[in-house]
Design an enzyme around this catalytic site. Structure first.
Site, PDB file in Angstrom:
ATOM      1  N   LYS A 120     111.856  14.079  37.591  1.00  0.00           N
ATOM      2  CA  LYS A 120     111.888  12.613  37.593  1.00  0.00           C
ATOM      3  C   LYS A 120     113.251  12.149  38.064  1.00  0.00           C
ATOM      4  CE  LYS A 120     110.387   8.642  34.903  1.00  0.00           C
ATOM      5  NZ  LYS A 120     109.641   8.243  33.693  1.00  0.00           N
ATOM      6  N   ASN A 140     120.264   6.657  29.493  1.00  0.00           N
ATOM      7  CA  ASN A 140     120.598   6.385  28.094  1.00  0.00           C
ATOM      8  C   ASN A 140     121.070   7.596  27.301  1.00  0.00           C
ATOM      9  OD1 ASN A 140     119.840   3.623  28.365  1.00  0.00           O
ATOM     10  ND2 ASN A 140     117.700   4.264  28.265  1.00  0.00           N
ATOM     11  N   THR A 141     121.218   8.744  27.948  1.00  0.00           N
ATOM     12  CA  THR A 141     121.831   9.921  27.324  1.00  0.00           C
ATOM     13  C   THR A 141     123.104  10.226  28.091  1.00  0.00           C
ATOM     14  OG1 THR A 141     119.721  10.841  26.566  1.00  0.00           O
ATOM     15  CG2 THR A 141     121.566  12.372  26.794  1.00  0.00           C
ATOM     16  N   ASN A 145     112.721   6.579  37.571  1.00  0.00           N
ATOM     17  CA  ASN A 145     113.095   6.203  36.219  1.00  0.00           C
ATOM     18  C   ASN A 145     113.580   4.747  36.216  1.00  0.00           C
ATOM     19  OD1 ASN A 145     113.914   6.516  33.428  1.00  0.00           O
ATOM     20  ND2 ASN A 145     114.258   8.683  33.837  1.00  0.00           N
ATOM     21  N   ASN A 174     115.725  -1.063  28.121  1.00  0.00           N
ATOM     22  CA  ASN A 174     115.720  -0.183  26.958  1.00  0.00           C
ATOM     23  C   ASN A 174     116.927   0.749  26.998  1.00  0.00           C
ATOM     24  OD1 ASN A 174     114.983   2.948  26.925  1.00  0.00           O
ATOM     25  ND2 ASN A 174     114.085   2.064  28.799  1.00  0.00           N
ATOM     26  N   SER A 228     117.381   9.729  32.996  1.00  0.00           N
ATOM     27  CA  SER A 228     117.508   8.603  32.073  1.00  0.00           C
ATOM     28  C   SER A 228     118.963   8.150  32.013  1.00  0.00           C
ATOM     29  CB  SER A 228     117.044   9.000  30.670  1.00  0.00           C
ATOM     30  OG  SER A 228     117.383   7.990  29.736  1.00  0.00           O
ATOM     31  N   PHE A 264     116.067   8.666  23.935  1.00  0.00           N
ATOM     32  CA  PHE A 264     115.201   9.822  23.634  1.00  0.00           C
ATOM     33  C   PHE A 264     114.960   9.964  22.128  1.00  0.00           C
ATOM     34  CE2 PHE A 264     116.633  12.455  27.620  1.00  0.00           C
ATOM     35  CZ  PHE A 264     115.909  11.604  28.443  1.00  0.00           C
TER      36      PHE A 264
END
Length: 349
Positions: A217, A185-186, A246, A118, A183, A122
């Site tokens: 996390k 993805n940011t 994560n 993925n 994460s 967010f």
């Protein structure tokens, strides 16, 4: 199983390879379940739940198996999750500002590898919107965790204020708050795991909500040295626990049938993450002498994986990818196995 043989294939026939559309349809169905009469939900919960209560960082959990962040970002199906046997629910990750996330497609199933990639970014309605929903509809009747992250529009230098504003809005509704600095993805987010950046965030958040358990996390891609530094910062600032882990940027352990999809950018979750997540949990437990509670998440595909996480030092576990791919029966199977073996693990931290 029924879900694997009938339900999942039917959803993908309806929506092709659009994994996110399948996710949305499933969440809509769960929202309907959440609006069912309480007697129906209670009956389902009696079937699916387990007698495996445990107290962790001062919170009483009726079961050790929780729903990981990412499945129900905006808290749309909160009443459904306990009926499926979850002992706690973590919503989010939410950000101070509402944001659409990354362009679609951004969610990819890798069925041969029992995995998902993925790059959602967010996508959520924002902290204030979640607070309004929780204030209006109430919390689930199991502990609620809220995962908060940095808004994409917020510069890294302003991250502290961004996290603080989300915490101010949401901590009154949360049994614990997870600080997502891991994460992939940011852009730039994982830099916040560095010693000085994380220390600044934790100091500010501890002052903002001194009675709310704060958990960090962590990424599975950290080196042992970097993870050791992070744990020292967490200990210094009174963090209540660690969520490990994560998603990963690595692509180890994928089946050859999934090679074309593996080239997609984003975080990988599911079966290929099992061993690394377990290693991180074991490292955190050893490094902190077992004194810092851990929620183990990553590659838990059945009872044996959950048992291994607890044996490695986790106090609780979370599932996401295997639940999404194989359905609710997974939770019931894990619950029953853990309940039968509950004497093997601590009852309180």
């Amino acid at each position: 199983m029924f879900f694997d043989s009938l339900v999942r294939p039917a959803l993908y026939r309806l929506h092709g390879d659009d994994a996110e559309r399948v996710h949305e349809r499933a969440l809509q169905a769960l929202s309907v379940l959440g609006s069912a009469p309480q007697t129906v939900r209670q009956a389902l919960r009696r079937v699916n739940a387990a007698d495996d209560a445990v107290t962790v960082f001062g919170v009483r959990f009726p079961g050790r198996v929780g729903l990981a962040a990412g499945m129900d970002k905006d808290g749309r199906a909160l009443r459904a999750w306990p009926a499926l046997g979850f002992g706690f629910v973590e919503v989010g990750t939410v950000t101070r500002h509402a944001q659409p996330g990354n362009p679609r497609p951004r969610l990819f199933a890798l069925p041969a590898s029992d995995a998902v990639i993925n790059r959602m970014g967010f996508n959520n309605g924002g902290a204030d919107a979640l607070a309004a929903r929780l204030g209006r509809d109430g919390r689930p009747d199991v502990p609620l965790g809220v995962s908060i992250g940095k808004s994409k529009v917020t510069p890294i230098d302003d991250a502290v204020a961004d996290y603080r504003t989300s915490l101010q809005a949401l901590h009154p509704f949360a049994d614990y708050v997870a600080i997502n600095v891991s994460s992939p993805n940011t852009p730039g987010l994982r830099a916040l795991q560095d010693r000085d950046s994380l220390a600044e965030i934790l100091a500010a958040l501890r002052d903002t909500a001194p009675r709310t358990p704060l958990l960090v996390k962590v990424a599975p891609d950290l080196t042992d040295d970097a993870l050791g530094e992070l744990l020292q910062v967490c200990t210094d600032h009174g963090v209540a626990g660690i969520i490990a882990t994560n998603t990963t940027l690595r692509r180890d352990g994928l089946a050859s049938a999934d090679t074309p999809v593996a080239a997609e950018q984003g975080g990988l979750s599911g079966r290929p993450l099992t061993r690394r997540a377990l290693d991180v949990v074991r490292f955190v437990h050893t490094q902190t002498s077992g004194e810092l509670p851990i929620i183990g998440v990553g590659g838990i595909g059945g009872p044996a994986d959950a048992e291994a996480m607890l044996d490695a030092g986790a106090a609780l576990v979370q599932v996401y990818t295997a639940f999404a791919l194989h359905g609710p029966a997974l939770v019931r199977r894990i619950n029953r196995t853990l309940a039968a073996e509950r004497a093997r693990w601590p009852s309180a931290y």
